[in-house]
Design a protein around this motif. Structure first.
Motif, PDB file in Angstrom:
ATOM      1  N   PRO A 164       0.626  -1.523  -0.013  1.00 44.71           N
ATOM      2  CA  PRO A 164      -0.254  -0.063   0.155  1.00 44.71           C
ATOM      3  C   PRO A 164       1.112   1.031   0.085  1.00 44.71           C
ATOM      4  N   GLY A 165       0.606   2.359  -0.803  1.00 44.79           N
ATOM      5  CA  GLY A 165       1.064   3.011  -0.552  1.00 44.79           C
ATOM      6  C   GLY A 165       2.326   3.613  -1.854  1.00 44.79           C
ATOM      7  N   GLY A 166       3.030   2.365  -2.456  1.00 42.89           N
ATOM      8  CA  GLY A 166       4.153   2.752  -3.103  1.00 42.89           C
ATOM      9  C   GLY A 166       3.943   2.121  -4.169  1.00 42.89           C
ATOM     10  N   ARG A 167       5.219   1.425  -4.963  1.00 47.89           N
ATOM     11  CA  ARG A 167       5.420   1.662  -6.634  1.00 47.89           C
ATOM     12  C   ARG A 167       6.147  -0.392  -5.938  1.00 47.89           C
ATOM     13  N   THR A 168       5.740  -0.798  -5.325  1.00 54.29           N
ATOM     14  CA  THR A 168       6.562  -2.067  -5.444  1.00 54.29           C
ATOM     15  C   THR A 168       5.106  -3.305  -4.553  1.00 54.29           C
ATOM     16  N   VAL A 169       5.576  -4.337  -4.673  1.00 57.55           N
ATOM     17  CA  VAL A 169       4.804  -5.425  -4.504  1.00 57.55           C
ATOM     18  C   VAL A 169       5.656  -6.767  -3.731  1.00 57.55           C
ATOM     19  N   LEU A 170       4.942  -7.183  -2.648  1.00 57.09           N
ATOM     20  CA  LEU A 170       5.383  -7.808  -1.787  1.00 57.09           C
ATOM     21  C   LEU A 170       4.862  -9.574  -2.276  1.00 57.09           C
ATOM     22  N   LEU A 171       6.531  -9.732  -2.252  1.00 55.58           N
ATOM     23  CA  LEU A 171       6.400 -11.901  -2.706  1.00 55.58           C
ATOM     24  C   LEU A 171       6.732 -12.500  -1.778  1.00 55.58           C
ATOM     25  N   SER A 172       6.104 -13.535  -1.131  1.00 54.62           N
ATOM     26  CA  SER A 172       6.284 -14.544   0.066  1.00 54.62           C
ATOM     27  C   SER A 172       5.389 -15.622  -0.211  1.00 54.62           C
ATOM     28  N   LEU A 173       6.793 -16.553  -0.694  1.00 52.90           N
ATOM     29  CA  LEU A 173       6.463 -18.674  -0.691  1.00 52.90           C
ATOM     30  C   LEU A 173       5.997 -19.087   0.593  1.00 52.90           C
ATOM     31  N   THR A 174       5.466 -19.695   0.760  1.00 52.90           N
ATOM     32  CA  THR A 174       5.039 -20.955   1.641  1.00 52.90           C
ATOM     33  C   THR A 174       5.697 -22.410   1.477  1.00 52.90           C
ATOM     34  N   ASP A 175       6.386 -22.718   1.598  1.00 49.90           N
ATOM     35  CA  ASP A 175       6.334 -24.162   1.713  1.00 49.90           C
ATOM     36  C   ASP A 175       5.094 -25.416   2.085  1.00 49.90           C
TER      37      ASP A 175
END
Length: 635
Positions: A164-175
């Motif tokens: 939120p509020g930025g020009r990035t995304v969050l990448l998450s990996l769950t085993d």
């Protein structure tokens, strides 16, 4: 510096400046409302250069130092990475580095995130990922299998969502490897038979449907498929006598032999072995994808028969069994799983009916006959209600003077699909399913009503009797005596003008209810005739104790009465046999009717022998009721 105490260095302090700044930005964006006013000091501070480099609007000042957020990001057990709008990793935490087999998380910075987790492997996932990067879609969730540098694979659930509020995304990996492994084990248990450990019916049909679907769109291979459908002969007796424990061990041993047969044919072709499955009970199937033709399937069936017939030694129990196999081989195009299994089931039934311990190849012509038979059988009862049956009548003529004495009622089925059918096409089916009782009542009532109608229309002519065929099942499954009495009372026909014909095999040896019924009908005044006499028991001594008044000689005897141009008799043996039967019948007080009289010479010889009545094409084929009326008028 004086006035300040040194504390332990945190993860945030140890991280590279770029990492601290990016995570600070992301954490601050999450911590503060996106539209909060930002003082000028923030916009001109050192972090403003980071925001400017990333093209991100600087957030308002945090309520507390951002280090805790950075620490949480770096120490999180969940594998995380911040990815910019171009798809490149800005920063990653240690958990992601461990999952990907990278020693330093910093080495992931600047790499393309989609390549790290294989997001470009299918177009749909790739398109969704691009939309998330552009801020046009809220989230991407997918499952990927990533390879670790040490050789093992890890199944992960990938989630990509905007910060939120930025020009990035969050990448998450769950085993999710453990969950996938559990699912695989559960599926294996669900799809395999616990006794034989073979694929079960569900997995078999899944593979069959997939093979047919692939064959319909893939031009590679032979485009053909084959199936051997196997059933053990007499397996129920093993369970009943030796118990289900031995039965299960026998099934497991059979499964091993079938698997070896399948492996041999796969090895010989240099291709995958046929799928061996247990469909339930003592039924097995061998599915040959990319079949090489019927010869290959026949060879497989032969090897299976030999393998199964070898004795089994099960803990001291030596068992010998056999199998019946239905073999189907055809093009995949236009074939459905249901259609293939129906053909296999039908062919297995043929193998059983033909004597068991054999294999039988599907025959389209034989199957068409079976389908016709099934269609006729299922339509018998409704056909009676719809009035699809009609009666024709064949004259019975006195051989002495040529006068019409009676008629035999012959039923026809005016089938809407197959046209006019003679009795040999459906009477056997009616006897099998019991509809002969309903049909027999209709024939009896219609014939008696017609005979009474002729009598009323031609009072000047001697009344003709009507002869009606009766199946033995009508005697057992209905009250024939009551039915006859009711019809005679309803139509007003005299009992002596009704003759009931039963086959010799049905009458000879009769006892109990059938004999009582025949005796009651005879006492009523109804004539009893034995049809096709001479082809069954021919027990003349027993015949003297039955309430029979007429013998109808089978047409095979009459056809033996052949003459050449000089009138010389060619088969004297038939004449001797017929003459002896006629004389014996007369001594027993019976009259004799000869069937299938086709020539004047035959009629003359029968008359000379002493036969009473003749029936056949010499006089007339079976005709409609109005033709019989014409004969009565002419007489």
């Amino acid at each position: 510096m004086s006035g300040m105490s040194e504390g332990p260095m945190t993860a945030a302090d140890a991280a590279p400046d770029s990492t601290r700044r990016a995570v600070t930005e992301s954490s601050a964006a999450v911590a503060a409302p996106p539209h909060a006013p930002a003082p000028d000091s923030v916009r001109t501070g050192p972090d403003a250069r980071v925001h400017e480099a990333l093209g991100v609007e600087p957030p308002p000042p945090p309520a507390s130092p951002p280090a805790p957020y950075l620490s949480a990001f770096l120490a999180a057990p969940l594998a995380l990475a911040v990815v910019d709008r171009r798809g490149q990793v800005v920063t990653a935490n240690a958990a992601l580095a461990v999952m990907l087999g990278v020693e330093d998380p910093g080495r992931l910075t600047g790499l393309t995130a989609a390549e790290l987790v294989d997001l470009a492997s299918d177009s749909r996932t790739w398109h969704t990922y691009q939309e998330v990067l552009r801020g046009r879609q809220a989230r991407l969730t997918c499952t990927r299998r990533i390879k670790h540098p040490d050789g093992h694979s890890v199944w992960v659930q990938v989630t990509v969502s905007p910060v939120p509020g930025g020009r990035t995304v969050l990448l998450s990996l769950t085993d999710i490897s453990a969950r996938r492994e559990l699912q695989a084990r559960l599926r294996h248990l669900q799809m395999h038979d616990p006794v034989t450990r073979l694929p079960n019916r569900t997995l078999f049909f899944e593979r069959l449907s997939a093979a047919l679907e692939a064959g319909a769109y893939d031009g590679a291979g032979s485009g053909r498929i084959g199936l051997c459908y196997l059933d053990l002969d007499g397996f129920k007796a093993v369970n009943d006598t030796l118990g289900h424990g031995i039965g299960d061990r026998l099934l497991a041993a059979v499964a091993e032999r079938l698997t070896r047969c399948a492996d041999r044919i796969g090895y010989g072709r240099g291709a995958a072995a046929p799928l061996v499955a247990r469909l339930g009970g003592d039924e097995f199937a061998l599915l040959v994808e990319d079949s090489a033709g019927t010869e290959q399937l026949a060879g497989l069936a032969e090897s299976v028969l030999r393998a199964v017939q070898e004795p089994f030694d099960l803990s001291g129990q030596r068992l010998a069994v056999s199998a019946s196999i239905g073999v189907v081989e055809r093009h995949m195009e236009g074939t459905t799983a249901t259609g293939l299994m129906q053909a296999a089931d039908t062919t297995l039934y043929w193998a059983k009916a033909d004597g068991k311990a054999r294999w039988t190849l599907f025959d389209p012509e034989r199957n068409a006959h079976r389908m016709t038979r099934q269609a006729l059988s299922s339509g018998l009862r409704p056909a009676v209600e719809r009035g699809e049956f009609v009666l024709e009548y064949q004259p019975l003529v006195n051989l002495g003077d040529g006068v019409l004495r009676g008629v035999e009622a012959l039923v026809r089925w005016d089938h809407p699909q197959f046209g006019m059918l003679t009795p040999n096409r459906f009477i056997g089916l009616a006897e099998e399913d019991g509809s002969i009782v309903q049909l027999g009542r209709w024939i009896l009532r219609t014939a008696c009503r017609q005979a009474r109608s002729w009598q009323l229309e031609h009072p000047e002519a001697p009344p003709v009797y009507v002869s009606v065929n009766v199946a033995v099942r009508q005697v057992w499954d209905s009250d024939l005596v009551a039915d006859v009495a009711e019809v005679l009372a309803e139509t007003g026909l005299a009992p002596e003008l009704l003759q009931l014909e039963l086959t010799e095999s049905a009458v000879m040896g009769s006892a109990g209810r059938p004999l009582q019924a025949l005796q009651s009908l005879s006492d009523m005044g109804v004539h009893i005739a034995i049809d096709d006499f001479g082809t069954g028991y021919s027990n003349l001594a027993y015949l003297s104790r039955l309430p029979v008044s007429v013998l109808k000689l089978d047409g095979s005897f009459v056809r033996g009465f052949q003459y050449d141009d000089g009138g010389e008799h060619a088969t004297p043996a038939d004449a001797v046999i017929v003459e002896a039967m006629v004389q014996l019948a007369h001594r027993l007080g019976l009259t004799v009717t000869a069937e299938c009289v086709e020539t004047a010479a035959q009629a003359a010889r029968l008359r000379q022998i002493g036969c009473d009545t003749g029936q056949g094409w010499l006089y007339s084929r079976p005709v409609a009721p109005d033709r019989i009326s014409a004969l009565l008028t002419a007489s």
